[in-house]
Design an enzyme around this catalytic site. Structure first.
Site, PDB file in Angstrom:
ATOM      1  N   LEU A  33     -39.816  18.065  65.187  1.00  8.55           N
ATOM      2  CA  LEU A  33     -38.413  18.459  65.110  1.00  8.55           C
ATOM      3  C   LEU A  33     -37.486  17.433  65.741  1.00  8.55           C
ATOM      4  O   LEU A  33     -37.811  16.813  66.753  1.00  8.55           O
ATOM      5  CB  LEU A  33     -38.228  19.809  65.806  1.00  8.55           C
ATOM      6  CG  LEU A  33     -39.092  20.961  65.273  1.00  8.55           C
ATOM      7  CD1 LEU A  33     -38.802  22.240  66.063  1.00  8.55           C
ATOM      8  CD2 LEU A  33     -38.879  21.193  63.781  1.00  8.55           C
ATOM      9  N   GLY A  36     -31.649  17.026  63.505  1.00  7.07           N
ATOM     10  CA  GLY A  36     -31.329  17.576  62.184  1.00  7.07           C
ATOM     11  C   GLY A  36     -31.835  19.009  62.076  1.00  7.07           C
ATOM     12  O   GLY A  36     -31.109  19.920  61.646  1.00  7.07           O
ATOM     13  N   HIS A  37     -33.092  19.220  62.519  1.00  5.27           N
ATOM     14  CA  HIS A  37     -33.656  20.574  62.484  1.00  5.27           C
ATOM     15  C   HIS A  37     -32.896  21.485  63.452  1.00  5.27           C
ATOM     16  O   HIS A  37     -32.643  22.652  63.145  1.00  5.27           O
ATOM     17  CB  HIS A  37     -35.132  20.546  62.893  1.00  5.27           C
ATOM     18  CG  HIS A  37     -36.002  19.724  62.001  1.00  5.27           C
ATOM     19  ND1 HIS A  37     -36.587  18.545  62.399  1.00  5.27           N
ATOM     20  CD2 HIS A  37     -36.379  19.904  60.712  1.00  5.27           C
ATOM     21  CE1 HIS A  37     -37.299  18.051  61.416  1.00  5.27           C
ATOM     22  NE2 HIS A  37     -37.186  18.837  60.378  1.00  5.27           N
ATOM     23  N   LYS A 149     -29.722  15.972  53.927  1.00  5.99           N
ATOM     24  CA  LYS A 149     -30.323  14.636  53.854  1.00  5.99           C
ATOM     25  C   LYS A 149     -31.259  14.587  52.655  1.00  5.99           C
ATOM     26  O   LYS A 149     -31.337  13.592  51.951  1.00  5.99           O
ATOM     27  CB  LYS A 149     -31.063  14.305  55.140  1.00  5.99           C
ATOM     28  CG  LYS A 149     -31.696  12.954  55.051  1.00  5.99           C
ATOM     29  CD  LYS A 149     -32.202  12.514  56.374  1.00  5.99           C
ATOM     30  CE  LYS A 149     -33.154  11.381  56.143  1.00  5.99           C
ATOM     31  NZ  LYS A 149     -34.374  11.867  55.445  1.00  5.99           N
ATOM     32  N   SER A 185     -34.285  11.330  60.952  1.00  3.79           N
ATOM     33  CA  SER A 185     -35.451  11.632  60.128  1.00  3.79           C
ATOM     34  C   SER A 185     -36.709  11.454  60.964  1.00  3.79           C
ATOM     35  O   SER A 185     -36.772  10.567  61.816  1.00  3.79           O
ATOM     36  CB  SER A 185     -35.498  10.659  58.943  1.00  3.79           C
ATOM     37  OG  SER A 185     -36.799  10.620  58.396  1.00  3.79           O
ATOM     38  N   SER A 186     -37.717  12.276  60.703  1.00  2.47           N
ATOM     39  CA  SER A 186     -38.987  12.134  61.424  1.00  2.47           C
ATOM     40  C   SER A 186     -39.599  10.768  61.117  1.00  2.47           C
ATOM     41  O   SER A 186     -40.383  10.247  61.898  1.00  2.47           O
ATOM     42  CB  SER A 186     -39.963  13.223  61.004  1.00  2.47           C
ATOM     43  OG  SER A 186     -39.377  14.480  61.164  1.00  2.47           O
ATOM     44  N   ARG A 187     -39.253  10.193  59.978  1.00  5.55           N
ATOM     45  CA  ARG A 187     -39.867   8.920  59.584  1.00  5.55           C
ATOM     46  C   ARG A 187     -39.203   7.710  60.256  1.00  5.55           C
ATOM     47  O   ARG A 187     -39.720   6.600  60.142  1.00  5.55           O
ATOM     48  CB  ARG A 187     -39.824   8.748  58.068  1.00  5.55           C
ATOM     49  CG  ARG A 187     -40.748   9.728  57.340  1.00  5.55           C
ATOM     50  CD  ARG A 187     -40.927   9.374  55.881  1.00  5.55           C
ATOM     51  NE  ARG A 187     -41.993  10.148  55.272  1.00  5.55           N
ATOM     52  CZ  ARG A 187     -41.823  11.267  54.548  1.00  5.55           C
ATOM     53  NH1 ARG A 187     -40.613  11.730  54.345  1.00  5.55           N
ATOM     54  NH2 ARG A 187     -42.860  11.889  54.040  1.00  5.55           N
TER      55      ARG A 187
END
Ligand code: PAF
Length: 288
Positions: A33, A36-37, A149, A185-187
């Site tokens: 998380l 954004g989450h 997103k 982003s998680s990435r």
């Protein structure tokens, strides 16, 4: 905060909450998380009595050459964040819980998927639609919150809810950005330091495109070319796509005369970053 790991447990929790007359807000995630989450959870917290978060890295939506195995995971940290955000219940199934046997029935998304990420990620949105169908049946939400997103995902969920008559209200939530504009982003953890510096130009490229529309440019090709040039001038990333389409239908258009999405995907060494802006024909943002 309750943590449920089986389908039976979460469904009976949700049924009980519904019987008590509570509204359920659902935030589906694949974990790891970030802000954004957290924004999605906060949004759910303001609208609904009960907030349920799911954490499930869904193998069905990853292609054979994609990052399912190395997708970042950190359950302990995720649970801390969920607790801090006053989530009522977290659903964390294993792959075996969600898919105990090979599926006889899966979803096939036939519209809104032959462009943008859907074009290069065959079957991705079929996997998303399948898992969301299962999650909607288990969590029985009144509202479901999705980040813009992944605007194509929001468009697909919009179609899923409408076509299959799910009694769920879709709430699209604007993208949360770093101070320099990079979409959370998680990435992003895959970016090298140099790439992280360059990544900020992706949002600037989108804003450059939008400013052209604000200043009267209506020609799709002109805008797309300007955005491509901007990305190539400022980054070493390899453009996967730059596109401008109607939103949420995701149809091509030559002249901007309605709400559109300007979307990009750019490959860096270990990460493919996506971003977009959605705006009206005068260039004003549609979601803020
Ligand atoms: O956006 C995501 O994290 C996933 O696609 C979702 C909606 C949780 C489905 O697996």
């Amino acid at each position: 905060m309750k943590v449920f790991r089986t389908a039976e447990e979460i469904q009976s929790y949700s049924l009980n909450k519904r019987k008590e007359g509570k509204t359920i807000g659902f935030v589906p995630t694949m974990g790891y998380l970030h802000e954004g989450h957290q924004r999605l959870i906060k949004e759910a917290r303001t609208h609904d009595d009960i907030v349920i978060l799911s954490i499930f890295v869904n193998p069905l939506q990853f292609g054979p050459s994609e990052d399912f195995e190395r997708y970042p995971r950190d359950e302990e940290r995720d649970l801390k964040i969920a607790e801090m955000e006053n989530v009522d219940a977290v659903f964390i199934p294993t792959v075996n819980d969600m898919y105990p046997r090979s599926l006889s029935i899966t979803m096939k998304v036939t519209e809104r998927t032959d462009v943008l990420c859907g074009k290069s990620r065959e079957g991705h949105f079929d996997g998303v639609a399948t898992v969301l169908t299962k999650l909607f049946h288990l969590i029985l939400p009144h509202r479901a919150y999705f980040g813009l997103k992944d605007a194509q995902q929001v468009a697909v969920v919009d179609a899923l809810i409408e076509d299959l008559n799910f009694p769920v209200e879709l709430i699209p939530v604007p993208t949360v950005r770093e101070g320099d504009g990079l979409a959370r982003s998680s990435r992003n953890v895959y970016l090298s330091e140099e790439e992280r510096q360059e990544a900020k130009y992706l949002y600037q490229a989108l804003e450059h495109g939008r400013s052209l529309v604000k200043n009267g440019e209506k020609d799709r090709n002109v805008i797309i070319n300007e955005v491509r040039n901007f990305i190539n001038e400022h980054t070493h990333g390899k453009i996967d796509y730059v596109d401008l389409l109607t939103y949420p239908e995701l149809q091509p258009l030559t002249h901007i005369n309605q709400r559109v999405i300007l979307a990009i995907a750019v490959f860096f060494n270990k990460a493919r970053l996506i971003d977009n802006v959605i705006f009206e024909q005068n260039g004003e943002l549609s979601y803020e």
